[in-house]
Design an enzyme around this catalytic site. Structure first.
Site, PDB file in Angstrom:
ATOM      1  N   ARG A  38     102.505   0.766  22.391  1.00  0.00           N
ATOM      2  CA  ARG A  38     102.099   0.110  23.471  1.00  0.00           C
ATOM      3  C   ARG A  38     101.725   1.331  24.829  1.00  0.00           C
ATOM      4  O   ARG A  38     100.454   1.261  25.580  1.00  0.00           O
ATOM      5  CB  ARG A  38     102.080  -1.318  24.381  1.00  0.00           C
ATOM      6  CG  ARG A  38     102.434  -2.603  23.422  1.00  0.00           C
ATOM      7  CD  ARG A  38     103.004  -3.517  24.286  1.00  0.00           C
ATOM      8  NE  ARG A  38     102.604  -4.908  24.006  1.00  0.00           N
ATOM      9  CZ  ARG A  38     103.667  -6.494  23.899  1.00  0.00           C
ATOM     10  NH1 ARG A  38     104.414  -5.793  24.541  1.00  0.00           N
ATOM     11  NH2 ARG A  38     103.178  -7.288  23.780  1.00  0.00           N
ATOM     12  N   LYS A 203     105.611 -20.949  14.286  1.00  0.00           N
ATOM     13  CA  LYS A 203     105.372 -21.166  16.027  1.00  0.00           C
ATOM     14  C   LYS A 203     103.893 -22.342  15.944  1.00  0.00           C
ATOM     15  O   LYS A 203     102.674 -22.220  15.889  1.00  0.00           O
ATOM     16  CB  LYS A 203     104.887 -19.834  16.593  1.00  0.00           C
ATOM     17  CG  LYS A 203     106.344 -19.617  17.492  1.00  0.00           C
ATOM     18  CD  LYS A 203     105.603 -18.793  18.516  1.00  0.00           C
ATOM     19  CE  LYS A 203     107.091 -17.422  18.448  1.00  0.00           C
ATOM     20  NZ  LYS A 203     106.453 -16.518  19.902  1.00  0.00           N
ATOM     21  N   GLY A 354     102.651 -10.898  17.395  1.00  0.00           N
ATOM     22  CA  GLY A 354     103.441  -9.579  17.567  1.00  0.00           C
ATOM     23  C   GLY A 354     103.991  -9.855  16.499  1.00  0.00           C
ATOM     24  O   GLY A 354     104.343  -8.723  15.692  1.00  0.00           O
ATOM     25  N   GLY A 377     100.383 -13.073  22.611  1.00  0.00           N
ATOM     26  CA  GLY A 377      99.503 -14.668  23.202  1.00  0.00           C
ATOM     27  C   GLY A 377      98.866 -14.585  23.572  1.00  0.00           C
ATOM     28  O   GLY A 377      98.128 -15.518  23.467  1.00  0.00           O
TER      29      GLY A 377
HETATM   30  P1  ADP Z   1     102.861 -13.720  15.253  1.00  0.00           P
HETATM   31  O1  ADP Z   1     104.245 -13.522  15.606  1.00  0.00           O
HETATM   32  O2  ADP Z   1     102.493 -12.629  14.498  1.00  0.00           O
HETATM   33  O3  ADP Z   1     102.146 -14.660  16.463  1.00  0.00           O
HETATM   34  P2  ADP Z   1     104.635 -15.912  14.571  1.00  0.00           P
HETATM   35  O4  ADP Z   1     105.863 -15.835  15.333  1.00  0.00           O
HETATM   36  O5  ADP Z   1     104.285 -17.568  14.307  1.00  0.00           O
HETATM   37  O6  ADP Z   1     104.037 -14.480  14.175  1.00  0.00           O
HETATM   38  O7  ADP Z   1     105.826 -15.910  12.848  1.00  0.00           O
HETATM   39  C1  ADP Z   1     106.150 -14.778  12.564  1.00  0.00           C
HETATM   40  C2  ADP Z   1     107.290 -15.043  11.837  1.00  0.00           C
HETATM   41  O8  ADP Z   1     107.408 -16.106  10.864  1.00  0.00           O
HETATM   42  C3  ADP Z   1     108.033 -14.231  11.018  1.00  0.00           C
HETATM   43  O9  ADP Z   1     109.668 -13.747  11.771  1.00  0.00           O
HETATM   44  C4  ADP Z   1     107.883 -14.750   9.455  1.00  0.00           C
HETATM   45  O10 ADP Z   1     109.776 -14.619   8.916  1.00  0.00           O
HETATM   46  C5  ADP Z   1     108.043 -16.310   9.667  1.00  0.00           C
HETATM   47  N1  ADP Z   1     107.852 -17.242   8.322  1.00  0.00           N
HETATM   48  C6  ADP Z   1     106.452 -16.738   7.802  1.00  0.00           C
HETATM   49  N2  ADP Z   1     106.866 -17.850   6.285  1.00  0.00           N
HETATM   50  C7  ADP Z   1     107.782 -18.612   6.993  1.00  0.00           C
HETATM   51  C8  ADP Z   1     108.348 -19.726   5.654  1.00  0.00           C
HETATM   52  N3  ADP Z   1     107.919 -19.642   4.616  1.00  0.00           N
HETATM   53  N4  ADP Z   1     109.372 -20.418   6.645  1.00  0.00           N
HETATM   54  C9  ADP Z   1     109.588 -19.875   7.774  1.00  0.00           C
HETATM   55  N5  ADP Z   1     109.380 -19.032   8.625  1.00  0.00           N
HETATM   56  C10 ADP Z   1     108.485 -18.186   7.764  1.00  0.00           C
HETATM   57  C1  3PG Z   2     104.694  -9.581  25.525  1.00  0.00           C
HETATM   58  O1  3PG Z   2     105.018  -9.094  24.769  1.00  0.00           O
HETATM   59  O2  3PG Z   2     104.227 -10.778  24.057  1.00  0.00           O
HETATM   60  C2  3PG Z   2     103.741  -9.844  26.329  1.00  0.00           C
HETATM   61  O3  3PG Z   2     104.081  -8.368  27.324  1.00  0.00           O
HETATM   62  C3  3PG Z   2     103.723 -10.487  27.615  1.00  0.00           C
HETATM   63  O4  3PG Z   2     105.185 -10.860  27.746  1.00  0.00           O
HETATM   64  P1  3PG Z   2     105.495 -12.152  28.309  1.00  0.00           P
HETATM   65  O5  3PG Z   2     105.305 -13.267  26.950  1.00  0.00           O
HETATM   66  O6  3PG Z   2     106.978 -12.259  28.051  1.00  0.00           O
HETATM   67  O7  3PG Z   2     105.099 -12.935  29.276  1.00  0.00           O
HETATM   68 MG    MG Z   3     106.266 -14.427  17.159  1.00  0.00          MG
END
Ligand code: ADP
Ligand code: 3PG
Ligand code: MG
Length: 396
Positions: A38, A203, A354, A377
């Site tokens: 970043r 999520k 992320g 997000g």
């Molecule tokens: P992003 O940060 O890219 O938006 P999320 O935070 O929604 O993605 O999800 C990421 C996480 O999902 C990863 O840490 C991964 O280990 C987990 N994940 C992927 N598939 C599965 C599964 N089948 N069961 C549980 N966790 C999973």
């Molecule tokens: C992130 O890491 O996704 C951004 O820096 C935003 O951070 P935040 O979810 O704590 O607002």
């Molecule tokens: Mg995530």
């Protein structure tokens, strides 16, 4: 989307002061910057200004200190790292709520200097739209720059209220912000088809609203990760002890009815069993004791032609627990296939989220696709809402 002014088109005069919101919310390890992606992506904007003799005053958050001064969230190590990257001193200003002290610190800085203020989230007012705080920061500069895409979905003081303190012709979008907006716009408004979305991750409830919108826009949505588990459950299949969100199953059921022809689910999955055995089974054969951890090899083969014939691809959410080697094949395969689609067919490929960006990094495709978003997000919100508070504030 409204018109916003690109920083790079603006004529910069020596000695002018620019307050720039960046997203230097980077991982630290042992008090040092662990991943500077970043920071590096904001360098062109900073260099553009200092090369012309402007003074750059940087604002960023780090973590979520919740309005308290917590030394472990200090931006000081980030300032040191930035000074190495820029090969010039970055003047770090300790936390103060006193406007006079702040002015005292920066009154003598020379043209071409870079100044960084302490973590904006040390101020309780940052997340509350505090007018006095916005005034204090605005009093430091002649111009405002948003180069903080990753936090532009937050209606926070430094992102939203601060730019409003400047006349509209003195608010700019940095090149990174613009690149992120353009990637989002191409996904939202592009006409090249097929448009294929890969949705996964964990999520689920955070993302179902966006998933619904993506289903209405895309030609195919390939669903993996824990997201797929909800859909398999909604189809009445046994998902054993797999992780999923019960609340999302109803919605998955509705989406399956409405978008039956667009939703592509795994046909096989990698499961673990309580004795740590790992096996690959058809989705109809998940045992009561099994937990789904990844999509299977057959699924990758079913998905491959969808991805290789796509013109636009958006990927959010790893399709398995890719952090652990035995469950990384699905996500790694997705990386390889979308990189191939981009490199061989010129497919427009955006990776956002992320953990999804971390996967793109881990499997070395970040320079082999059109765009890997610096926002998690923020990119999801941009695709959901079409704009973000930080973008709105540049032209309001
Ligand atoms: P992003 O940060 O890219 O938006 P999320 O935070 O929604 O993605 O999800 C990421 C996480 O999902 C990863 O840490 C991964 O280990 C987990 N994940 C992927 N598939 C599965 C599964 N089948 N069961 C549980 N966790 C999973
Ligand atoms: C992130 O890491 O996704 C951004 O820096 C935003 O951070 P935040 O979810 O704590 O607002
Ligand atoms: Mg995530």
């Amino acid at each position: 989307m409204q018109r916003i002014k690109p920083l790079m088109d603006h004529f910069v005069v020596r000695g002018e002061r620019y307050i720039m919101r960046v997203d230097f919310n980077v991982p630290l390890k042992d008090g040092k910057v662990f991943d500077d992606t970043r920071i590096k992506k904001s360098l062109p904007a900073i260099k553009h200004l200092i090369d012309k003799g402007a003074i750059v005053i940087l604002l960023s958050h780090l973590g979520r200190p919740k309005g308290k001064v917590k030394p472990e969230f200090s931006l000081r190590p980030v300032a040191s790292h930035l000074s190495v990257l820029l090969q010039q001193e970055v003047f770090f200003i300790p936390f103060t709520e006193d406007k006079e002290i702040l002015h005292e610190y920066i009154k003598d800085v020379l043209p071409g200097s870079v100044v960084m203020l302490e973590n904006v989230r040390f101020y309780p007012g940052e997340t509350q739209g505090d007018d006095n705080l916005a005034e204090m920061w605005a009093s430091l500069a002649d111009f405002y720059v948003n180069e903080a895409f990753g936090v532009s979905h937050r209606k926070h003081t430094s992102v939203y209220h601060l730019p409003l303190k400047f006349p509209v012709d003195k608010r700019f979008a940095g090149p990174l912000l613009l690149k992120e907006i353009e990637a989002g716009r191409e996904l939202l408004e592009g006409t090249s088809r097929p448009y294929v979305v890969i949705a996964g991750g964990a999520k689920i409830s955070d993302k179902v609203k966006l998933l619904e919108k993506l289903l209405s826009e895309a030609d195919k949505v390939l669903i993996g990760g824990a997201m797929a588990t909800c859909f398999l459950k909604a189809k009445g299949l046994n998902v054993g002890k797999s992780f999923f969100e019960e609340e999302a199953v109803n919605l998955a059921e509705q989406l399956l009815k409405e978008y039956e022809d667009k939703i592509v689910l795994p046909v096989d999955v990698v499961i673990t069993l309580p004795n740590n055995n790992i096996s690959e089974v058809a989705v109809s054969n998940v045992p009561d004791e099994g937990s789904i951890m990844d999509i299977g090899h057959r699924t990758v083969e079913v998905w491959r032609p969808y991805l290789l014939s796509a013109q636009r691809i958006f990927w959010n959410g790893p399709v398995g627990v890719f952090e652990e080697e035995p469950f990384s094949n699905g996500t790694k395969s997705i990386c390889d296939i979308i990189a191939q689609a981009h490199q061989e067919q010129g497919t427009f490929v955006v990776v956002g989220g992320g953990d999804t960006a971390a996967a793109a990094n881990k499997f070395s495709i970040k320079d082999k696709v059109s765009h890997v978003s610096t926002g998690g997000g923020a990119m999801l919100k941009l695709l959901e809402a079409g704009t973000l508070p930080g973008i709105e504030a540049l032209s309001k």
